[in-house]
Scaffold this motif. Structure first.
Motif, short mmCIF file in Angstrom:
data_model
loop_
_atom_site.label_atom_id
_atom_site.label_comp_id
_atom_site.label_asym_id
_atom_site.label_seq_id
_atom_site.Cartn_x
_atom_site.Cartn_y
_atom_site.Cartn_z
N ASN A 102 0.84 -1.20 0.00
CA ASN A 102 0.00 0.00 0.00
C ASN A 102 0.87 1.25 0.00
N THR A 103 0.38 2.28 -0.66
CA THR A 103 1.08 3.55 -0.72
C THR A 103 0.96 4.31 0.59
N THR A 104 -0.19 4.17 1.24
CA THR A 104 -0.46 4.90 2.47
C THR A 104 -1.52 4.17 3.28
N THR A 105 -1.77 4.67 4.48
CA THR A 105 -2.84 4.17 5.33
C THR A 105 -3.63 5.36 5.85
N VAL A 106 -4.94 5.22 5.84
CA VAL A 106 -5.81 6.23 6.44
C VAL A 106 -6.75 5.49 7.38
N THR A 107 -6.81 5.93 8.62
CA THR A 107 -7.69 5.28 9.58
C THR A 107 -8.61 6.32 10.23
N ASN A 108 -9.79 5.87 10.59
CA ASN A 108 -10.78 6.74 11.22
C ASN A 108 -11.13 6.16 12.59
N LEU A 129 -0.69 8.08 13.21
CA LEU A 129 -0.14 6.79 12.80
C LEU A 129 1.35 6.97 12.60
N SER A 130 2.12 6.01 13.05
CA SER A 130 3.57 6.10 12.87
C SER A 130 3.94 5.69 11.44
N MET A 131 5.12 6.09 11.05
CA MET A 131 5.62 5.77 9.71
C MET A 131 5.95 4.29 9.62
N SER A 132 5.86 3.76 8.43
CA SER A 132 6.31 2.39 8.17
C SER A 132 6.99 2.38 6.81
N GLU A 133 7.83 1.42 6.60
CA GLU A 133 8.58 1.34 5.36
C GLU A 133 7.66 1.31 4.15
N GLY A 134 7.94 2.16 3.18
CA GLY A 134 7.15 2.19 1.96
C GLY A 134 5.92 3.09 2.03
N GLN A 135 5.56 3.54 3.22
CA GLN A 135 4.42 4.44 3.37
C GLN A 135 4.93 5.74 4.00
N ASN A 136 5.17 6.73 3.17
CA ASN A 136 5.79 7.96 3.63
C ASN A 136 4.81 9.01 4.13
N ILE A 137 3.53 8.72 4.01
CA ILE A 137 2.52 9.65 4.48
C ILE A 137 1.32 8.84 4.94
N LYS A 138 0.75 9.22 6.09
CA LYS A 138 -0.38 8.48 6.66
C LYS A 138 -1.37 9.49 7.25
N GLY A 139 -2.62 9.08 7.31
CA GLY A 139 -3.65 9.96 7.84
C GLY A 139 -4.47 9.30 8.94
N THR A 151 -5.23 14.23 10.97
CA THR A 151 -3.80 14.36 11.23
C THR A 151 -3.02 13.65 10.13
N ILE A 152 -2.03 14.33 9.61
CA ILE A 152 -1.18 13.72 8.58
C ILE A 152 0.21 13.55 9.17
N SER A 153 0.69 12.31 9.16
CA SER A 153 2.07 12.01 9.56
C SER A 153 2.85 11.80 8.27
N SER A 154 4.04 12.39 8.21
CA SER A 154 4.82 12.27 6.98
C SER A 154 6.31 12.37 7.28
N ASN A 155 7.10 11.67 6.50
CA ASN A 155 8.54 11.84 6.58
C ASN A 155 9.08 12.43 5.27
#
Length: 186
Positions: A102-108, A129-139, A151-155
């Motif tokens: 997956n490119t990213t994860t979004v959770t509600n 959400l914390s970062m994980s390998e291969g997913q540089n942005i999460k919501g 909230t957007i987490s990104s590296n």
């Protein structure tokens, strides 16, 4: 056009599909998929494609199949006999592989409620959400009373995705207030 799709991992709460009142985690994961096959798309085209991707997966039959598969692994006598340290290695491998799929994860998290006597002390809730390998942005989405927080987490060094997302909300007439940890000055 792209060889690989953009895929967002989305948890689906199973409680409404199975009339469950459990307070434990009861969800499965589906993927909202957008595979760009042409040079450009309108926003409405992207929304339609992603909505159809989710609609095809979020139905009782498909969710039952996903849930049954997960449960069948737990009930497999051969797998139950495998030592825990080997299972932990396998779980890390599966997690790593699925994260890369997956490119990213979004959770509600949903609407957070607290007892009335504490409400006057709480303005809002935030979750990350914390970062994980291969997913540089999460919501992460959660709400409390009349405030929804995305909230957007990104590296990533470039904040174009975040800016585009919040500008779109604002252009659609949704009031937006942006808070940051100060890493990005803009």
């Amino acid at each position: 056009p792209s060889e690989r799709p953009i895929s967002s991992c989305v948890p689906v709460n199973l409680r409404p599909y199975f009339d469950s009142i459990t307070l434990k985690n009861f969800f499965v994961i589906v993927s909202a998929v957008f595979h760009p096959k042409k040079e450009s798309y309108t926003f409405d085209e992207v929304v339609q494609i992603v909505a159809e991707s989710l609609r095809s997966q979020i139905n009782r039959e498909h969710l039952e199949n996903l849930f049954a598969y997960n449960v069948s692994n737990e009930k497999n006598f051969i797998l139950r006999a495998v030592p825990l340290f080997i299972k932990n290695i396998a779980i890390r491998y599966v997690y790593h592989s699925s994260a890369l799929a997956n490119t990213t994860t979004v959770t509600n998290i949903g609407n957070i409620q607290v007892r009335e006597e504490y409400q006057k002390y709480i303005k809002s809730f935030y979750a990350f959400l914390s970062m994980s390998e291969g997913q540089n942005i999460k919501g992460t989405i959660c709400s409390y009373r009349d405030t929804l927080v995305f909230t957007i987490s990104s590296n990533l060094a470039d904040t174009a995705v975040q800016r585009g997302f919040f500008r779109r909300l604002s252009a659609d007439g949704i009031p937006v207030q942006i808070e940051t940890n100060g890493v990005y000055d803009e």
